[in-house]
Design a protein around this motif. Structure first.
Motif: not given
Length: 309
Positions: A152-159, A183-189, A220-227
């Motif tokens: 989901g393009g999530s934002l984690g340490v690697g990103a 992105s769907g936002g931050a990576r909850m894991q 681009t689709d989608p860009t949401t959350g913490g991103v």
């Protein structure tokens, strides 16, 4: 006994010869069947449009940059995005620092480590962001692409590490910094560690701007959350693809909170242009020319360092 003898004297039907594989085509043209082996036929030769349900011939869709006849911009991977953005599809890949895997040893329905492994194998990249350096219609730039297909393009340490590396390369080479967000936002894991990337990426953007270099965001689709709440809204210019969903919280959550029905086009790129949150909507085919024009204008009068040539 006589009846039995009579039955045994009945002539037996001849055993049919084994049927040749390949049928009539193999008889008149041996080897033709092998030339059209089933394994050589793509299983996904037809792709269904998510918007209209229309079945589209895959080669036609690829030629149209994964934009359907209805104008729907389908989600694409990082390698495809970099290829269609840079001149002749040529660019220098930039490797991001390797971040720790599964720092919290997170396990939900499926272990996070297994999810990472599967995503890396499927998309041939280390994490949700890929970086490239090249020219966009003659204009040099460092481009980072967020791949929504990777968790989901999530934002984690690697990103976060990839984003910071891209920003540092832009400053080092004295060229503009461009990002395609998805992105769907931050990576909850990764818990709080993922939220920390919002601050780290913001500081990296500040370094680019302190160097007097443009920072351009393509939503681009989608860009949401913490991103969206961090680097996606810090650009000098914000572009967007048509009909992209752009927002912090989901539509349903907002409607339940305010107890009102939102406009049909709420959180779509065209809606946000009208309200000044996005500067311009451009199709995928138009985007390189639009980016090149903006980068050329923003870099006008600026001398590049000899080492960045």
């Amino acid at each position: 006994m006589a009846m039995a003898e009579q039955k045994n004297d009945k002539p037996q039907r001849p055993t049919p010869a084994p049927r040749q594989r390949g049928g009539w085509l193999s008889k008149i043209a041996p080897g033709v069947r092998g030339a059209f082996a089933k394994r050589e036929t793509p299983e996904n030769l037809w792709v269904k449009c998510p918007e209209t349900g229309e079945m589209i011939y895959r080669p036609d869709l690829e030629a149209a940059l994964w934009v359907t006849p209805s104008g729907h911009h389908m989600r694409i991977g990082a390698a495809q995005r970099l290829s269609i953005t840079f001149d002749d599809g040529k660019y220098e890949p930039i490797v991001a620092p390797v971040a720790p895997d599964d720092p919290l040893k997170f396990t939900g329905d499926k272990p996070y480590a297994d999810q990472l492994k599967a995503a890396r194998k499927a998309h041939n990249q280390q994490d949700a962001m890929a970086i490239g350096y090249g020219h966009i219609q003659g204009q040099p730039a460092v481009v980072v692409v967020q791949n929504f297909l990777f968790l989901g393009g999530s934002l984690g340490v690697g990103a976060g590490e990839a984003f910071i590396k891209a920003a540092q390369e832009a400053v080092k080479r004295q060229v503009p910094f461009v990002i395609f967000t998805a992105s769907g936002g931050a990576r909850m894991q990764e818990g709080t560690l993922s939220l920390m990337q919002m601050a780290r990426t913001t500081l990296a953007v500040n370094e680019v701007k302190a160097a007097g270099l443009p920072y351009v965001v393509v939503l681009t689709d989608p860009t949401t959350g913490g991103v969206l709440a961090s680097y996606a809204m810090l650009g000098d210019v914000h572009l967007a693809e048509p009909n992209a969903t752009i927002g912090f919280s989901g539509r349903r959550v907002i409607e339940q909170t305010i107890r009102e029905t939102l406009p049909a086009a709420f959180q779509k790129s065209e809606f946000l242009v009208e309200r000044g949150m996005v500067d311009k909507v451009a199709t995928r085919a138009e985007m390189p020319a639009v980016l090149a024009s903006i980068l050329k204008t923003l870099m006008m009068g600026r001398e590049r360092l000899p080492s960045a040539a």
